[in-house]
Write a protein that holds these residues in place. Structure first.
Motif: not given
Length: 74
Positions: A11-16
């Motif tokens: 899992e990879m979390k991306l935050e904009h």
């Protein structure tokens, strides 16, 4: 392939973040300058002059110990 798959996180979390709206005027201007420089470099590389030519075969001496011509005896 299995080892490569194990190296990739499941899992990879991306935050904009705020993006362009969060940038200051100075940051925007510097970003535009950098993009213009990159475009200018790309255009300069595309318009670079290329020298075309053909390779010419030049006769050379045989390699040492190849059994080629022998030195004359004095």
């Amino acid at each position: 392939m299995k080892i490569c798959a194990l190296l990739v996180p499941r899992e990879m979390k991306l935050e904009h973040s705020g993006g362009v709206k969060a940038m200051t005027d100075e940051q925007l201007e510097r970003g535009i300058e950098i993009i213009k420089e990159l475009i200018a470099k790309r255009d300069a590389a595309a318009n670079a002059k290329v020298i075309e030519g053909e390779a010419e075969v030049v006769p050379s001496l045989p390699a040492p110990g190849s059994g080629g011509t022998k030195m004359p005896k004095p």
